[in-house]
Design an enzyme around this catalytic site. Sequence first.
Site, PDB file in Angstrom:
ATOM      1  N   GLY A 286       0.829  -1.208   0.000  1.00 50.08           N
ATOM      2  CA  GLY A 286       0.000   0.000   0.000  1.00 50.08           C
ATOM      3  C   GLY A 286       0.858   1.250   0.000  1.00 50.08           C
ATOM      4  O   GLY A 286       0.507   2.271   0.608  1.00 50.08           O
ATOM      5  N   ALA A 287       1.987   1.187  -0.715  1.00 43.76           N
ATOM      6  CA  ALA A 287       2.962   2.294  -0.677  1.00 43.76           C
ATOM      7  C   ALA A 287       2.699   3.347  -1.744  1.00 43.76           C
ATOM      8  O   ALA A 287       3.501   4.250  -1.924  1.00 43.76           O
ATOM      9  CB  ALA A 287       4.381   1.724  -0.834  1.00 43.76           C
ATOM     10  N   SER A 288       1.571   3.241  -2.453  1.00 43.46           N
ATOM     11  CA  SER A 288       1.331   4.198  -3.536  1.00 43.46           C
ATOM     12  C   SER A 288       0.818   5.536  -3.044  1.00 43.46           C
ATOM     13  O   SER A 288       0.804   6.508  -3.783  1.00 43.46           O
ATOM     14  CB  SER A 288       0.369   3.600  -4.566  1.00 43.46           C
ATOM     15  OG  SER A 288      -0.864   3.290  -3.964  1.00 43.46           O
TER      16      SER A 288
ATOM     17  N   VAL B  60      -2.467  -7.568  -3.202  1.00 42.58           N
ATOM     18  CA  VAL B  60      -2.095  -8.352  -2.016  1.00 42.58           C
ATOM     19  C   VAL B  60      -3.014  -9.547  -1.760  1.00 42.58           C
ATOM     20  O   VAL B  60      -2.699 -10.401  -0.946  1.00 42.58           O
ATOM     21  CB  VAL B  60      -2.023  -7.482  -0.732  1.00 42.58           C
ATOM     22  CG1 VAL B  60      -0.973  -6.401  -0.841  1.00 42.58           C
ATOM     23  CG2 VAL B  60      -3.380  -6.891  -0.370  1.00 42.58           C
TER      24      VAL B  60
ATOM     25  N   ASN C 159       0.652  -2.856   5.103  1.00 44.18           N
ATOM     26  CA  ASN C 159      -0.118  -1.612   5.273  1.00 44.18           C
ATOM     27  C   ASN C 159      -1.324  -1.521   4.330  1.00 44.18           C
ATOM     28  O   ASN C 159      -2.262  -0.793   4.618  1.00 44.18           O
ATOM     29  CB  ASN C 159       0.837  -0.421   5.049  1.00 44.18           C
ATOM     30  CG  ASN C 159       0.093   0.866   4.813  1.00 44.18           C
ATOM     31  OD1 ASN C 159      -0.358   1.523   5.753  1.00 44.18           O
ATOM     32  ND2 ASN C 159      -0.055   1.245   3.544  1.00 44.18           N
TER      33      ASN C 159
ATOM     34  N   TYR D 252     -14.488  -4.007   8.304  1.00 39.00           N
ATOM     35  CA  TYR D 252     -13.164  -3.415   8.550  1.00 39.00           C
ATOM     36  C   TYR D 252     -12.668  -3.741   9.974  1.00 39.00           C
ATOM     37  O   TYR D 252     -11.522  -4.161  10.160  1.00 39.00           O
ATOM     38  CB  TYR D 252     -13.277  -1.906   8.343  1.00 39.00           C
ATOM     39  CG  TYR D 252     -11.986  -1.141   8.441  1.00 39.00           C
ATOM     40  CD1 TYR D 252     -11.063  -1.143   7.396  1.00 39.00           C
ATOM     41  CD2 TYR D 252     -11.686  -0.389   9.571  1.00 39.00           C
ATOM     42  CE1 TYR D 252      -9.883  -0.415   7.480  1.00 39.00           C
ATOM     43  CE2 TYR D 252     -10.518   0.346   9.659  1.00 39.00           C
ATOM     44  CZ  TYR D 252      -9.614   0.331   8.616  1.00 39.00           C
ATOM     45  OH  TYR D 252      -8.450   1.051   8.711  1.00 39.00           O
TER      46      TYR D 252
ATOM     47  N   LYS E 143      -9.345  -5.923  10.993  1.00 39.87           N
ATOM     48  CA  LYS E 143      -8.232  -5.380  11.782  1.00 39.87           C
ATOM     49  C   LYS E 143      -8.067  -6.125  13.110  1.00 39.87           C
ATOM     50  O   LYS E 143      -6.957  -6.311  13.586  1.00 39.87           O
ATOM     51  CB  LYS E 143      -8.426  -3.880  12.019  1.00 39.87           C
ATOM     52  CG  LYS E 143      -8.405  -3.041  10.723  1.00 39.87           C
ATOM     53  CD  LYS E 143      -7.081  -3.173   9.970  1.00 39.87           C
ATOM     54  CE  LYS E 143      -6.963  -2.168   8.841  1.00 39.87           C
ATOM     55  NZ  LYS E 143      -5.678  -2.235   8.135  1.00 39.87           N
TER      56      LYS E 143
ATOM     57  N   ILE F 282      -6.291   9.342  10.619  1.00 42.26           N
ATOM     58  CA  ILE F 282      -5.103   9.938  10.016  1.00 42.26           C
ATOM     59  C   ILE F 282      -5.506  10.612   8.702  1.00 42.26           C
ATOM     60  O   ILE F 282      -6.342  10.068   7.958  1.00 42.26           O
ATOM     61  CB  ILE F 282      -4.024   8.845   9.731  1.00 42.26           C
ATOM     62  CG1 ILE F 282      -3.776   7.984  10.983  1.00 42.26           C
ATOM     63  CG2 ILE F 282      -2.729   9.466   9.217  1.00 42.26           C
ATOM     64  CD1 ILE F 282      -3.295   8.714  12.213  1.00 42.26           C
TER      65      ILE F 282
HETATM   66  P1  NDP Z   1      -5.235   4.854   1.425  1.00 44.52           P
HETATM   67  O1  NDP Z   1      -6.588   4.491   0.943  1.00 44.52           O
HETATM   68  O2  NDP Z   1      -4.761   6.244   1.270  1.00 44.52           O
HETATM   69  O3  NDP Z   1      -4.147   3.866   0.771  1.00 44.52           O
HETATM   70  C1  NDP Z   1      -4.374   2.484   0.746  1.00 44.52           C
HETATM   71  C2  NDP Z   1      -3.212   1.814   0.065  1.00 44.52           C
HETATM   72  O4  NDP Z   1      -3.466   0.409  -0.005  1.00 44.52           O
HETATM   73  C3  NDP Z   1      -2.985   2.296  -1.331  1.00 44.52           C
HETATM   74  O5  NDP Z   1      -1.599   2.366  -1.583  1.00 44.52           O
HETATM   75  C4  NDP Z   1      -3.638   1.205  -2.184  1.00 44.52           C
HETATM   76  O6  NDP Z   1      -3.027   1.170  -3.459  1.00 44.52           O
HETATM   77  C5  NDP Z   1      -3.284  -0.021  -1.354  1.00 44.52           C
HETATM   78  N1  NDP Z   1      -4.143  -1.154  -1.650  1.00 44.52           N
HETATM   79  C6  NDP Z   1      -5.487  -1.250  -1.497  1.00 44.52           C
HETATM   80  N2  NDP Z   1      -5.917  -2.450  -1.911  1.00 44.52           N
HETATM   81  C7  NDP Z   1      -4.825  -3.132  -2.344  1.00 44.52           C
HETATM   82  C8  NDP Z   1      -4.624  -4.415  -2.904  1.00 44.52           C
HETATM   83  N3  NDP Z   1      -5.639  -5.280  -3.084  1.00 44.52           N
HETATM   84  N4  NDP Z   1      -3.362  -4.790  -3.220  1.00 44.52           N
HETATM   85  C9  NDP Z   1      -2.335  -3.941  -3.056  1.00 44.52           C
HETATM   86  N5  NDP Z   1      -2.452  -2.718  -2.512  1.00 44.52           N
HETATM   87  C10 NDP Z   1      -3.694  -2.311  -2.178  1.00 44.52           C
HETATM   88  O7  NDP Z   1      -5.216   4.405   2.955  1.00 44.52           O
HETATM   89  P2  NDP Z   1      -4.376   4.948   4.199  1.00 44.52           P
HETATM   90  O8  NDP Z   1      -3.017   5.344   3.797  1.00 44.52           O
HETATM   91  O9  NDP Z   1      -5.239   5.862   4.945  1.00 44.52           O
HETATM   92  O10 NDP Z   1      -4.312   3.591   5.051  1.00 44.52           O
HETATM   93  C11 NDP Z   1      -3.207   2.733   5.080  1.00 44.52           C
HETATM   94  C12 NDP Z   1      -3.449   1.655   6.117  1.00 44.52           C
HETATM   95  O11 NDP Z   1      -3.686   2.262   7.375  1.00 44.52           O
HETATM   96  C13 NDP Z   1      -4.662   0.780   5.824  1.00 44.52           C
HETATM   97  O12 NDP Z   1      -4.402  -0.547   6.216  1.00 44.52           O
HETATM   98  C14 NDP Z   1      -5.734   1.386   6.694  1.00 44.52           C
HETATM   99  O13 NDP Z   1      -6.722   0.446   7.029  1.00 44.52           O
HETATM  100  C15 NDP Z   1      -4.901   1.784   7.916  1.00 44.52           C
HETATM  101  N6  NDP Z   1      -5.538   2.805   8.726  1.00 44.52           N
HETATM  102  C16 NDP Z   1      -5.781   4.061   8.212  1.00 44.52           C
HETATM  103  C17 NDP Z   1      -6.382   5.013   9.001  1.00 44.52           C
HETATM  104  C18 NDP Z   1      -6.659   6.395   8.533  1.00 44.52           C
HETATM  105  O14 NDP Z   1      -7.259   7.168   9.289  1.00 44.52           O
HETATM  106  N7  NDP Z   1      -6.248   6.800   7.349  1.00 44.52           N
HETATM  107  C19 NDP Z   1      -6.798   4.695  10.380  1.00 44.52           C
HETATM  108  C20 NDP Z   1      -6.492   3.375  10.810  1.00 44.52           C
HETATM  109  C21 NDP Z   1      -5.876   2.461  10.003  1.00 44.52           C
HETATM  110  P3  NDP Z   1      -3.756   0.690  -4.805  1.00 44.52           P
HETATM  111  O15 NDP Z   1      -5.172   1.172  -4.712  1.00 44.52           O
HETATM  112  O16 NDP Z   1      -2.955   1.326  -5.867  1.00 44.52           O
HETATM  113  O17 NDP Z   1      -3.646  -0.786  -4.823  1.00 44.52           O
END
Ligand code: NDP
Length: 256
Positions: free
Chosen positions: A22-24, A73, A99, A164, A168, A197
């Site tokens: 999820g590093a994008s 993933v 992540n 969700y 988690k 966040i």
């Molecule tokens: P974003 O929605 O901004 O980013 C999610 C990331 O996950 C993207 O890089 C996306 O890339 C990737 N992703 C989603 N589905 C897949 C898949 N099937 N395979 C590979 N990559 C995937 O989320 P956040 O940065 O906010 O969240 C990151 C983590 O933190 C998550 O696990 C979230 O549940 C957790 N979190 C976030 C909170 C918040 O307030 N923001 C609070 C608590 C937890 P792409 O779509 O290109 O695949």
Amino acid sequence: MNDKPKQALQVDLSGQSAIVTGASQGIGRAIALMLAGAGAKVACVARSVEKLTETAEMIRRAGGTAEALACDVTDSQSVQKVVDEVLAKWDKLQILVNNAGVTRDTLIPRMSDEDWDTVINTNLRGTFLFTRAVTRPMMQARYGRVINIASVSGLTGNPGQANYSASKAGVIAMTRTVAKELAGRKITINAVAPGFIETEMTQAMGPAILDEVKKRIPAKRLGQADEIAYGVLFLASEAAAYINGQVLVIDGGLCA
Ligand code: NDP
């Protein structure tokens, strides 16, 4: 005892390599940049190649080493391929940050099978697949750091997030279990549980709901992605060698 003041925490991950899923964007991008800033080579994983490449380029521009590896993933074979590629390229793999995550929020009577499956498959199955795939090389090296991004929703529950919260909570239970399985091989596995966040995931909630949320947070603000990345950096560091199977809550006091 030497009474010289102790130096503030500085993390040196040079010579180590990491996978961050999820590093994008959002928290994953912040984690990838932070680990690379500490000297780790970082394999950035997500589905959208363009945004991933942007993360890898940000790391390279700052003088670090990074690869962008597109992968869903939830797909077992692609996950194994990423781990194989990283090992072929960098020989060892010391750090995994699970992540990648999604939400499909709605109250339980309206939650579709697909809402449930998508969230459980991405958040829980994805974490399982990557953790399993790195276990063998980490066991052989007798070293590893796995850090799973959970959520306070997995600890307290949150209306509209049955899928969700369950995913988690599952991640947290898996973290505790695998910590017990692998501790003897000097592999630690911990979770970070963010509160709210500022990322695209929370922006999707809309300004009105976010204003209400902020009132409930003792810090009276949302957290920044970097504030989660600092926690991950600490857990990946030598300083955290004796911390295992734990959940580090980073939420501005929300769950206190
Ligand atoms: P974003 O929605 O901004 O980013 C999610 C990331 O996950 C993207 O890089 C996306 O890339 C990737 N992703 C989603 N589905 C897949 C898949 N099937 N395979 C590979 N990559 C995937 O989320 P956040 O940065 O906010 O969240 C990151 C983590 O933190 C998550 O696990 C979230 O549940 C957790 N979190 C976030 C909170 C918040 O307030 N923001 C609070 C608590 C937890 P792409 O779509 O290109 O695949």
